[in-house]
Design an enzyme around this catalytic site. Structure first.
Site, PDB file in Angstrom:
ATOM      1  N   LYS A 204       0.856  -1.199   0.000  1.00 23.11           N
ATOM      2  CA  LYS A 204       0.000   0.000   0.000  1.00 23.11           C
ATOM      3  C   LYS A 204       0.891   1.249   0.000  1.00 23.11           C
ATOM      4  O   LYS A 204       1.763   1.401   0.855  1.00 23.11           O
ATOM      5  CB  LYS A 204      -0.914  -0.021   1.234  1.00 23.11           C
TER       6      LYS A 204
ATOM      7  N   GLY B  61      -0.753   8.424  -1.588  1.00 22.51           N
ATOM      8  CA  GLY B  61      -0.668   9.307  -2.753  1.00 22.51           C
ATOM      9  C   GLY B  61       0.365  10.393  -2.617  1.00 22.51           C
ATOM     10  O   GLY B  61       0.943  10.854  -3.600  1.00 22.51           O
TER      11      GLY B  61
ATOM     12  N   ASP C 118      -6.756   1.849   1.998  1.00 15.39           N
ATOM     13  CA  ASP C 118      -6.375   0.858   3.010  1.00 15.39           C
ATOM     14  C   ASP C 118      -7.352  -0.317   3.004  1.00 15.39           C
ATOM     15  O   ASP C 118      -6.950  -1.474   3.125  1.00 15.39           O
ATOM     16  CB  ASP C 118      -6.330   1.490   4.403  1.00 15.39           C
TER      17      ASP C 118
ATOM     18  N   LYS D 289      -1.842   4.600  10.122  1.00 13.18           N
ATOM     19  CA  LYS D 289      -1.280   3.362   9.576  1.00 13.18           C
ATOM     20  C   LYS D 289      -1.429   2.204  10.554  1.00 13.18           C
ATOM     21  O   LYS D 289      -1.727   1.075  10.151  1.00 13.18           O
ATOM     22  CB  LYS D 289       0.192   3.578   9.206  1.00 13.18           C
TER      23      LYS D 289
END
Length: 260
Positions: free
Chosen positions: A7, A10, A158, A213
């Site tokens: 992952k 951007g 995610d 995260k």
């Protein structure tokens, strides 16, 4: 070989030097990678330039039809192709694909439609990904997905990465970040179990972007992902880089062997 899902946020995709390094390491990482990317900040920036309101409800993004057009342009267009160009230039046989293409990702409308065209409960057309991987390709996936009603839906990257990792029974879900790993207030940890990660969130030691995260990694573990890792771009080729998050410590050694 078990797949690995990566992952990428951007924000880093807009950094030419970082993107070049990422592409170089993907080329060294071997087969079996699936790259999933986000790009919410870029979507907000273009919305501002085009005069499309950025609406949030209780901190959650509301995707109006106009905002969905912008998200599709940015995620399935600009950022997806920027990643693909960099990877191909580094010798990686990459192919850009959105969740809409081939019905790769199919989602339900979230929150009963209160958030507009936002999707969740993602289902993955696993055989399509396995076919691409079997051809030696690296799929680069935009999270814009197909809704069960046939329209496009904006799915959190995610959540899309988690769904893909579960569907492929991936060896790991790697969240690439710009820090060495998860810090516990004294040192960067090589490994955390779910309880330790929850404590870092509750105490505020993991905060801001790292908290996002860690929460994503915990959701992934609860959804059935074998192991998650948060670490720098070097984690693509170094199994000891970053912080492993595991529900069961016995899983970590197995994941290390697969990645190595």
């Amino acid at each position: 070989m078990r797949a690995r899902v990566v992952k990428v946020g951007g924000r880093v995709v807009g950094d030419d030097a970082w993107l070049s390094r990422f592409a170089e390491l993907v080329a060294r990482a071997g087969d079996g990678l699936v790259v999933v990317h986000g790009g919410g900040l870029d979507v907000d920036e273009l919305c501002g330039r085009l005069g499309v309101p950025v609406v949030r409800q209780n901190g959650l993004r509301v995707t109006t039809p106009e905002a969905l057009d912008v998200a599709t342009l940015v995620l399935s267009g600009r950022l997806n192709k920027r990643l693909v160009r960099a990877l191909v230039s580094a010798g990686v046989d990459a192919i850009g694909i959105s969740g809409e293409d081939g019905g790769l990702l199919v989602a339900e409308i979230a929150a009963g439609g209160a958030l507009g065209r936002v999707g969740d409960r993602v289902e993955v057309r696993t055989e399509l990904l396995r076919c691409l991987l079997g051809l030696g390709l690296v799929p680069v996936v935009s999270p814009i997905s197909r809704g069960v009603d046939g329209g496009a839906l904006n799915v959190n990257a995610d959540d899309a990465a988690t769904a893909i990792a579960v569907a492929l029974d991936a060896a790991e879900l790697l969240y690439v970040t710009d820090v060495p790993g998860v810090h516990d207030g004294q040192t960067t940890r090589a490994e955390l179990d779910a309880a330790e990660a929850e404590t870092l969130l509750e105490t505020g030691i993991a905060r801001d972007g790292m908290a996002v995260k860690v929460r994503a990694a915990l959701r992934a573990l609860r959804a059935g992902v074998s192991a998650a890792r948060i670490g720098p771009v070097e984690s693509l080729v170094d199994p000891e880089a970053g912080t492993w998050l595991v529900a069961d410590r016995a899983v970590a050694s197995e994941a290390w062997e697969v990645v190595a």
